[in-house]
Design a protein around this motif. Structure first.
Motif, PDB file in Angstrom:
ATOM      1  N   GLU A 158      14.553  10.199 -34.468  1.00 36.07           N
ATOM      2  CA  GLU A 158      13.713  10.936 -33.604  1.00 36.07           C
ATOM      3  C   GLU A 158      12.129  10.809 -33.805  1.00 36.07           C
ATOM      4  O   GLU A 158      11.235  10.777 -33.092  1.00 36.07           O
ATOM      5  N   PHE A 159      11.758  10.894 -35.038  1.00 33.47           N
ATOM      6  CA  PHE A 159      10.488  10.868 -35.500  1.00 33.47           C
ATOM      7  C   PHE A 159       9.867   9.525 -34.946  1.00 33.47           C
ATOM      8  O   PHE A 159       8.630   9.536 -34.634  1.00 33.47           O
ATOM      9  N   PHE A 160      10.693   8.321 -35.426  1.00 35.05           N
ATOM     10  CA  PHE A 160       9.997   7.131 -34.967  1.00 35.05           C
ATOM     11  C   PHE A 160       9.887   6.977 -33.681  1.00 35.05           C
ATOM     12  O   PHE A 160       8.912   6.267 -33.078  1.00 35.05           O
ATOM     13  N   GLN A 161      10.921   7.516 -32.712  1.00 34.13           N
ATOM     14  CA  GLN A 161      10.881   7.007 -31.481  1.00 34.13           C
ATOM     15  C   GLN A 161       9.745   8.148 -30.898  1.00 34.13           C
ATOM     16  O   GLN A 161       8.970   7.762 -30.017  1.00 34.13           O
ATOM     17  N   LEU A 162       9.515   9.282 -31.270  1.00 31.76           N
ATOM     18  CA  LEU A 162       8.509  10.283 -30.491  1.00 31.76           C
ATOM     19  C   LEU A 162       7.271   9.829 -31.313  1.00 31.76           C
ATOM     20  O   LEU A 162       5.805   9.906 -30.436  1.00 31.76           O
ATOM     21  N   GLN A 163       6.992   9.265 -32.175  1.00 28.86           N
ATOM     22  CA  GLN A 163       5.684   8.652 -32.868  1.00 28.86           C
ATOM     23  C   GLN A 163       5.123   7.653 -31.824  1.00 28.86           C
ATOM     24  O   GLN A 163       4.057   7.633 -31.567  1.00 28.86           O
ATOM     25  N   GLN A 164       6.068   6.761 -31.279  1.00 24.33           N
ATOM     26  CA  GLN A 164       5.394   5.731 -30.391  1.00 24.33           C
ATOM     27  C   GLN A 164       4.816   6.306 -29.153  1.00 24.33           C
ATOM     28  O   GLN A 164       4.010   5.603 -28.598  1.00 24.33           O
ATOM     29  N   GLY A 165       5.396   7.491 -28.527  1.00 26.03           N
ATOM     30  CA  GLY A 165       4.897   8.231 -27.623  1.00 26.03           C
ATOM     31  C   GLY A 165       3.354   8.616 -27.637  1.00 26.03           C
ATOM     32  O   GLY A 165       2.431   8.995 -26.770  1.00 26.03           O
ATOM     33  N   LEU A 166       3.031   8.868 -28.888  1.00 25.24           N
ATOM     34  CA  LEU A 166       1.846   9.342 -29.320  1.00 25.24           C
ATOM     35  C   LEU A 166       0.489   8.331 -29.312  1.00 25.24           C
ATOM     36  O   LEU A 166      -0.514   8.574 -29.479  1.00 25.24           O
ATOM     37  N   ALA A 167       1.142   7.035 -29.208  1.00 24.48           N
ATOM     38  CA  ALA A 167       0.133   5.983 -29.112  1.00 24.48           C
ATOM     39  C   ALA A 167      -0.472   5.617 -27.701  1.00 24.48           C
ATOM     40  O   ALA A 167      -1.592   5.253 -27.495  1.00 24.48           O
ATOM     41  N   ASP A 168       0.352   6.292 -26.803  1.00 23.31           N
ATOM     42  CA  ASP A 168      -0.052   6.139 -25.241  1.00 23.31           C
ATOM     43  C   ASP A 168      -0.905   7.519 -24.981  1.00 23.31           C
ATOM     44  O   ASP A 168      -1.312   8.113 -25.699  1.00 23.31           O
ATOM     45  N   ASP A 169      -1.094   7.837 -23.564  1.00 23.33           N
ATOM     46  CA  ASP A 169      -1.733   8.892 -23.081  1.00 23.33           C
ATOM     47  C   ASP A 169      -0.790   9.870 -23.397  1.00 23.33           C
ATOM     48  O   ASP A 169       0.518   9.974 -23.051  1.00 23.33           O
ATOM     49  N   ILE A 170      -1.207  11.215 -24.201  1.00 17.29           N
ATOM     50  CA  ILE A 170      -0.124  11.853 -24.658  1.00 17.29           C
ATOM     51  C   ILE A 170       0.168  13.071 -23.448  1.00 17.29           C
ATOM     52  O   ILE A 170      -1.106  13.631 -22.872  1.00 17.29           O
ATOM     53  N   THR A 171       1.251  13.193 -23.158  1.00 21.02           N
ATOM     54  CA  THR A 171       1.493  14.351 -21.975  1.00 21.02           C
ATOM     55  C   THR A 171       2.067  15.608 -22.707  1.00 21.02           C
ATOM     56  O   THR A 171       2.547  15.484 -23.856  1.00 21.02           O
ATOM     57  N   THR A 172       2.210  16.375 -21.806  1.00 19.29           N
ATOM     58  CA  THR A 172       2.881  17.839 -22.185  1.00 19.29           C
ATOM     59  C   THR A 172       4.292  17.713 -22.528  1.00 19.29           C
ATOM     60  O   THR A 172       4.558  18.329 -23.646  1.00 19.29           O
ATOM     61  N   LYS A 173       4.992  16.816 -22.043  1.00 20.30           N
ATOM     62  CA  LYS A 173       6.304  16.440 -22.444  1.00 20.30           C
ATOM     63  C   LYS A 173       6.597  15.866 -24.004  1.00 20.30           C
ATOM     64  O   LYS A 173       7.187  16.388 -24.668  1.00 20.30           O
ATOM     65  N   ASP A 174       5.483  15.155 -24.174  1.00 19.43           N
ATOM     66  CA  ASP A 174       5.378  14.445 -25.540  1.00 19.43           C
ATOM     67  C   ASP A 174       5.277  15.526 -26.677  1.00 19.43           C
ATOM     68  O   ASP A 174       5.880  15.506 -27.630  1.00 19.43           O
ATOM     69  N   ILE A 175       4.360  16.413 -26.298  1.00 25.21           N
ATOM     70  CA  ILE A 175       4.010  17.520 -27.422  1.00 25.21           C
ATOM     71  C   ILE A 175       5.139  18.306 -27.407  1.00 25.21           C
ATOM     72  O   ILE A 175       5.713  18.916 -28.466  1.00 25.21           O
ATOM     73  N   GLN A 176       5.870  18.791 -26.335  1.00 26.38           N
ATOM     74  CA  GLN A 176       6.972  19.621 -26.292  1.00 26.38           C
ATOM     75  C   GLN A 176       7.908  19.063 -27.209  1.00 26.38           C
ATOM     76  O   GLN A 176       8.680  19.759 -27.865  1.00 26.38           O
ATOM     77  N   LEU A 177       8.375  17.792 -26.992  1.00 29.17           N
ATOM     78  CA  LEU A 177       9.313  17.086 -27.643  1.00 29.17           C
ATOM     79  C   LEU A 177       9.173  17.267 -29.303  1.00 29.17           C
ATOM     80  O   LEU A 177       9.867  17.372 -30.285  1.00 29.17           O
ATOM     81  N   TRP A 178       7.833  17.052 -29.661  1.00 31.24           N
ATOM     82  CA  TRP A 178       7.401  17.139 -30.951  1.00 31.24           C
ATOM     83  C   TRP A 178       7.504  18.675 -31.409  1.00 31.24           C
ATOM     84  O   TRP A 178       7.930  18.499 -32.681  1.00 31.24           O
ATOM     85  N   ILE A 179       7.064  19.365 -30.798  1.00 31.86           N
ATOM     86  CA  ILE A 179       7.234  20.721 -31.361  1.00 31.86           C
ATOM     87  C   ILE A 179       8.742  21.035 -31.639  1.00 31.86           C
ATOM     88  O   ILE A 179       9.202  21.657 -32.399  1.00 31.86           O
ATOM     89  N   GLU A 180       9.754  20.805 -30.617  1.00 26.71           N
ATOM     90  CA  GLU A 180      11.079  20.908 -30.857  1.00 26.71           C
ATOM     91  C   GLU A 180      11.390  20.238 -32.020  1.00 26.71           C
ATOM     92  O   GLU A 180      12.297  20.957 -32.685  1.00 26.71           O
ATOM     93  N   LEU A 181      11.120  18.984 -32.092  1.00 23.79           N
ATOM     94  CA  LEU A 181      11.604  18.249 -33.560  1.00 23.79           C
ATOM     95  C   LEU A 181      11.081  19.050 -34.582  1.00 23.79           C
ATOM     96  O   LEU A 181      11.853  19.034 -35.851  1.00 23.79           O
TER      97      LEU A 181
END
Length: 911
Positions: A158-181
């Protein structure tokens, strides 16, 4: 022709084959990258291989190296498909590398490597466990290892998958998932610690196998902590870079700031737990150093690190002395070269600051050393060591600032006061650095966070409070210093804003102004040695100081007489402000203890030179005792010279309303009828003469003091010379319960005394050109000249208020509407140098008794009357003796310190 076509197709078939090979190589790279994301990479794939895989450009060659199409018709379709597949695969590789590495900030790259390093440790240890287990238990142990490691493997994926999302435009959903993890990782880290203590291991396993499994549990706990800590690194980055979006994510998942602070606190706890667990895990891959030997090596490494800290501190302390000597030698060598002299003047603080700078640089080098040796427990000490260096620098700054404030206010600092300033500076520095220490701890552990945001505000508040407390004790000096940097027009405004006690929190706001003025002053001092600047400064001074004041001689004489009356002793008390020198409270405390029956001490002697404030102190004490303590006060002014027992009993008996002819017993007999009384005896030097039989009056007073009566508190005031003589005669201070010596007044107290009287005259002040020209920086500034003058006056008078008043009157010329002030001067001692021993003995008697007639001088000195008259005439001609209306001779006040020093040097006066 067909043969040629066959040849072309065979060559292009080779091109197609190479293309398929590139496609296969690219797909292999994709598989490796996917294995990273999915967690299926081999256990021996280390961080070096991972970094090489992610950072390389292999598999991303420009597709233009391949022709767009082949001329061989049978290969065209296959080639086009392979080429398109290669382009897609290369784009996929580039996209994966960008999202996993190239577009990631340094913090997340490091986090990825940390998690991968921890994963490698877990897998390698798992392989060693399986290799060491008996085949009978292999299946059971393998199942148990997979069960314990699955949750952590899932979090890594999950870390590697969520980390990829932070390379693009970061959305509220990306941060939500990161905080939950991040939250889940904290829970899993806690669960791993619990499972290590309570987990049920497979039964019936050999002891050595159980030991390996327990060690593996600790490695899993360390892995869980590593994942949680590096997820926190990402959270810190998101808080810093995506603040508004982060707040929206918190609202979306309904996490309040209070709850967020709790999660951050758990993250801090995980950091410290990681430090502990990482230091205790002693796993080394097969073929490495034995674990027990590695433990000793680790202890040796930590001891070496501690020795490095000690050596750095010792080096920094040692450097101060050679740096001071080196700077002093350069200053001596280049003192005549203006440019070098100014450079050295600007580096005066270099020896003081050098140890701190060396310590700072040394800590940076130690950080590199500790990182190379993986001394994780010592690395966190480096930021705290830097905080200590900041503590020292802030303390140096606070001490420097207080010294500059007092210097600017022309206040002389004794060694004791300088030590007190250094102590206060250290306290202020500790107040400032305490939140800073917490901030460093928070930054070191959880990075950017809500807690760190609050601590920054707390740091600003602590700076305000520390500087406010630091300046409160020196508020008057601070106001004077601040006024000296500003135009005189704003002096009333500065006084209203910064002088009141209630303005405590406002005073730090004036520090930037003071520092700016100090910088201007520093530049002025540095440039004044250069001729061009000196000419500009001189012309500017001439423009500022141009004025004219011409008064007639007769007007000046009358004005001088009127002005002197404001400095006489017959002013009404309500017209004069009281200058508190903190001596009255000491005397009041003794009276209060006696009145409350908490002390049996009922006598107090106040001794000090003439004009040191004894009479004013007694006046205030009597008024306070009558009005606030409701005591009966008897003030006895001893006439000159009341030296017999009969004279003393008559004098004190009349004051107390009893007959003391029977001696001290009369005091005891009247004890029951007497209300609590404070008896104040002034001019006690009149109670004796230095001759045979001349001590009867003083002995009578001592016998009355020794009488055990509780209704009387005795206060005796005497000159210091007389008391020094009586101590030699009667021995020590045991004659009185308590002896208080008047203290020399401070410069600010002398200034307040004189200016309070001067302001009553309504005249303005002008300063003589010699005072204006002797001023270095800020020449011509009246405020600074005033400070200079009172510093000179305080030094010349020795802090004696009466002498300061007399020197003030001698140094001023009163005109119709103004007072011209010139340099205060002490009398020259040259007139005393050639006086004979007999004449000096006469003057020592005058100093001892304070006032005497010529007949009393003959009695006490046993010197012929003609010699006495010669001594008095010589003193009159020199101007250091004057005669009162009752024909008693006194030393002129301004001559007392000059004559006193000479007589002490000749051993003609007791000390």
């Amino acid at each position: 022709m067909l043969a040629q076509d066959d040849i072309d197709c065979s060559e292009q078939a080779l091109v197609l084959k190479s293309l398929h090979q590139d496609v296969n190589a690219a797909e292999t790279i994709v598989q490796h990258l996917r294995s990273v994301v999915e967690g299926s990479a081999a256990a021996d794939a280390g961080t070096e291989q991972l970094e090489a895989l992610l950072a390389a450009r292999a598999g991303e060659q420009d597709s233009q190296v391949w022709p767009e199409q082949l001329s061989c018709a049978s290969l065209t379709d296959e080639y086009a498909e392979a080429r398109a597949q290669l382009q897609r695969t290369q784009g996929h590789i580039s996209n994966l590398r960008d999202r996993l590495w190239r577009k990631q900030p340094v913090e997340l790259r490091e986090a990825l490597l940390n998690i991968w390093r921890s994963r490698q440790r877990v897998l390698l240890h798992q392989e060693e466990v399986l290799a060491a287990v008996d085949p009978v238990y292999l299946a059971e142990v393998d199942a148990w290892l997979n069960q314990m490691g699955t949750p952590l493997a899932q979090q890594r994926r999950e870390f590697f998958q969520l980390q990829q999302g932070l390379a693009d435009d970061i959305t509220t959903k990306d941060i939500q998932l990161w905080i939950e993890l991040w939250r889940q990782s904290q829970t899993l880290a806690q669960a791993s610690a619990v499972s290590r203590r309570k987990v049920d291991l497979p039964e019936a396993l050999p002891a050595d196998t159980l030991g390996l499994l327990k060690q593996h549990l600790r490695i899993l706990e360390l892995d869980a902590l590593v994942i949680s800590i590096n997820l926190n690194t990402g959270r810190s980055l998101l808080w810093r870079e995506q603040g508004p979006v982060f707040e929206q994510a918190l609202d979306a998942i309904k996490i309040s700031h209070t709850r967020l602070l709790g999660l951050e606190a758990r993250a801090i706890r995980n950091i410290f737990k990681w430090l502990y667990v990482d230091a205790r895990v002693d796993f080394r891959p097969a073929g490495g150093v034995d674990s027990s030997l590695w433990r000793y090596l680790q202890i040796a490494e930590y001891l070496f690190g501690i020795v490095c800290f000690w050596a750095l501190a010792a080096l920094a302390r040692w450097l101060r002395t050679p740096a001071s000597n080196w700077h002093a030698e350069l200053a001596r060598r280049y003192r005549k070269q203006r440019l070098y002299h100014q450079v050295l003047r600007g580096t005066t603080s270099f020896p003081t600051l050098l140890p701190w700078f060396v310590g700072w640089i040394g800590l940076d080098l130690l950080k590199v050393l500790f990182t190379d040796y993986h001394l994780v427990l010592l690395l966190p000490l480096i930021p705290f060591a830097k905080i200590y260096i900041l503590y020292g620098l802030v303390a140096e700054f606070c001490s420097w600032m207080l010294h500059r404030i007092n210097e600017r206010a022309s206040v002389f600092l004794s060694d004791k006061e300088s030590s007190r300033i250094a102590r206060r500076a250290r306290y202020a520095s500790a107040i400032i650095l305490l939140p800073w220490l917490l901030q460093a701890m928070a930054h070191l552990t959880i990075g950017n966070a809500l807690l760190l945001h609050h601590l920054r505000w707390l740091t600003l508040l602590s700076i305000l409070i520390a500087l406010s407390v630091l300046l409160h004790r020196y508020r008057d000096e601070f106001v004077v210093a601040l006024q000296s940097y500003l135009p005189q027009q704003v002096d009333p405004w500065v006084q209203r804003v910064f002088a009141p006690r209630a303005a405590m929190l406002l005073r730090p706001l004036g520090i930037p102004v003071m520092l700016g003025g100090q910088l201007v002053d520093f530049c002025h001092r540095g440039l004044i040695d250069f001729d061009w600047y000196r000419r500009i400064s001189a012309r500017s001074f001439a423009l500022r100081s141009s004025q004219s004041a011409a008064e007639s001689g007769s007007e000046e004489s009358e004005a001088q007489e009127r002005y002197r009356r404001w400095f006489g002793e017959d002013l009404l008390e309500q017209k004069m402000p009281y200058i508190n020198v903190e001596l009255l409270s000491t005397v009041q405390a003794s009276v209060e203890q006696w009145q409350a029956h908490t002390s049996e001490e009922n006598s107090l002697l106040i001794q000090g030179p003439r004009g040191s404030g004894k009479s004013t102190l007694i006046e205030r004490l009597g008024s306070w005792a009558e009005k606030e303590r409701e005591l009966h006060v008897c003030r006895v002014q001893v006439p000159a010279k009341t030296t017999t027992e009969a004279q003393v009993t008559e004098l004190l008996g009349a004051a107390l309303g009893i007959n003391l002819s029977a001696g001290p017993s009369a005091l005891v007999a009247s004890e029951a009828e007497r209300q609590p009384t404070v008896v104040i005896i002034e001019d006690a030097q009149n109670l004796f003469l230095r001759k045979v039989g001349g001590l009867g009056g003083w002995e009578m007073v001592l016998s009355l003091l020794r009488t055990r009566v509780q209704s009387i508190f005795w206060v005796i005031a005497i000159s210091n010379s007389s008391w020094a003589y009586l101590r030699q005669v009667f021995g020590g201070d045991y004659q009185f319960s308590k002896v208080i010596k008047t203290k020399a007044w401070t410069q600010s107290e002398i200034r307040s005394l004189i200016m309070s009287r001067h302001q009553l005259s309504g005249l303005s002040l002008d300063y003589d050109d010699i005072l204006l020209s002797t001023r270095g920086p800020q020449a011509g500034n009246v405020r600074n000249v005033e400070q200079l003058y009172f510093n000179l006056l305080w030094d010349a008078s020795g802090g004696n208020p009466m002498q300061a008043l007399e020197m003030w009157l001698r140094s001023v010329t009163v005109r119709t509407k103004s007072v011209l002030v010139s340099l205060p001067q002490q009398p020259s001692s040259s007139a005393l140098d050639n006086l004979g021993a007999d004449l000096l003995f006469v003057y020592s008697a005058l100093m001892l008794h304070e006032n005497m007639t010529s007949d009393e001088l003959v009695e006490t000195t046993s010197i012929p009357e003609s010699t006495i008259r010669t001594a008095l005439k010589t003193a009159f001609d020199a101007g250091f003796v004057w005669r009162t209306k009752d024909r008693r001779y006194r030393i002129v006040p301004v001559w007392i310190p000059v004559l006193g020093r000479l007589l002490h040097r000749k051993n003609l006066l007791n000390e």
